[in-house]
Design an enzyme around this catalytic site. Structure first.
Site, PDB file in Angstrom:
ATOM      1  N   TYR A   1       0.908  -1.359   0.049  1.00 35.78           N
ATOM      2  CA  TYR A   1       0.184  -0.096   0.144  1.00 35.78           C
ATOM      3  C   TYR A   1       0.738   1.310  -0.024  1.00 35.78           C
ATOM      4  O   TYR A   1       0.599   2.184  -0.880  1.00 35.78           O
ATOM      5  CB  TYR A   1      -0.849  -0.027   1.428  1.00 35.78           C
ATOM      6  CG  TYR A   1      -2.517  -0.570   0.938  1.00 35.78           C
ATOM      7  CD1 TYR A   1      -2.307  -1.677  -0.009  1.00 35.78           C
ATOM      8  CD2 TYR A   1      -3.364  -0.237   1.508  1.00 35.78           C
ATOM      9  CE1 TYR A   1      -3.582  -2.117  -0.294  1.00 35.78           C
ATOM     10  CE2 TYR A   1      -4.573  -0.847   1.381  1.00 35.78           C
ATOM     11  CZ  TYR A   1      -5.011  -1.927   0.556  1.00 35.78           C
ATOM     12  OH  TYR A   1      -6.111  -2.535   0.130  1.00 35.78           O
TER      13      TYR A   1
ATOM     14  N   GLU B   1       2.213   6.538  -7.205  1.00 36.59           N
ATOM     15  CA  GLU B   1       1.083   7.094  -7.607  1.00 36.59           C
ATOM     16  C   GLU B   1       1.244   8.789  -7.370  1.00 36.59           C
ATOM     17  O   GLU B   1       1.103   9.505  -8.281  1.00 36.59           O
ATOM     18  CB  GLU B   1      -0.162   6.958  -6.811  1.00 36.59           C
ATOM     19  CG  GLU B   1      -0.690   5.254  -7.147  1.00 36.59           C
ATOM     20  CD  GLU B   1      -1.618   5.006  -6.398  1.00 36.59           C
ATOM     21  OE1 GLU B   1      -2.662   5.840  -6.036  1.00 36.59           O
ATOM     22  OE2 GLU B   1      -1.789   3.813  -5.801  1.00 36.59           O
TER      23      GLU B   1
END
Length: 236
Positions: free
Chosen positions: A152, A159
């Site tokens: 994660y 991102e």
């Protein structure tokens, strides 16, 4: 009664097919990304041409999961699914697809993002598909609720760096586009916190902090109890 049973069977068959197809798509992206890195090393100039459009395609397919949640086909919270799927769709369509620049399509953050996403999804979709078929693999269950600790943050880092690289190009298109990307970047910490803590709670509930042996025990209990398709669907 028979009609309801048939309906459940159709839904379960559809979910198995969806999860299996999603696994195949992500496995393709992971395999070709790995092969590309082995063949070309640090030269990332051809990475997007190799896996870019398959990545966009398979990630866009995840939008169906929002419909699955809203329709009650799975127990997952529609809001949680929406948050996760929305951010990724923004990345693939609002960044990767729009901007053909090396700092976006041939970057280390892209590699980090692809690897984090594809490993996560290969484990997740294979676990879901097998669970619907009443096949329990304790190691896979353990990975499903453990890898997120690393993947994660890794995925989110990739991102954010991808969107950061896109900001100057977004500004050249329209200042409001840059502002839109910045707003989404600012929203990342609270969204990540919500998703991260959700997974921690799920891990505690399913694994009980006891690892593979605990998962194996729960799987054996569920099998002995003859868990129904509806129960398996809720477990997903």
């Amino acid at each position: 009664m028979a009609g309801g049973s048939k309906g459940n069977g159709v839904v379960e068959s559809y979910l198995v097919a969806y999860n299996a197809a999603s696994f195949v798509g992500w496995a393709y992206v992971l395999a070709h990304t790995t092969l590309y890195l082995l063949e070309h090393g640090m030269d990332l100039s051809g990475l997007f041409d190799r896996v870019g459009y398959p990545l966009i395609f398979v990630q866009t397919g995840a939008a169906l999961e929002i419909i699955h949640s809203l329709a009650g086909l799975v127990r997952s919270s529609a809001l949680t699914v929406l948050m996760q799927v929305y951010s990724r769709l923004l990345l693939v369509w609002g960044t990767l697809y729009v901007f053909d620049y090396p700092e976006i399509r041939a970057s280390y953050p892209l590699v980090l993002m692809i690897l984090a996403w594809s490993i996560t999804e290969c484990v997740r979709y294979s676990h879901y598909a097998l669970s619907l078929l009443d096949i329990e693999i304790p190691v896979l269950l353990y990975l499903r609720y453990t890898l997120f600790y690393v993947l994660y943050p890794a995925g989110v880092t990739g991102e954010l760096l991808e969107m950061w690289a896109a900001l100057p190009h977004a500004s050249a298109i329209r200042p409001s586009f840059k502002a839109f990307l910045l707003l989404n970047m600012v929203n990342y910490p609270p969204v990540l916190y919500k998703l991260y803590t959700h997974m921690i709670r799920q891990r505690r509930k399913i694994l009980g902090g006891q690892g593979v042996s605990k998962a194996s025990s729960k799987a054996a209990t569920a099998t002995a109890a003859g868990a129904s398709p509806a129960a398996r669907k809720k477990k997903l």
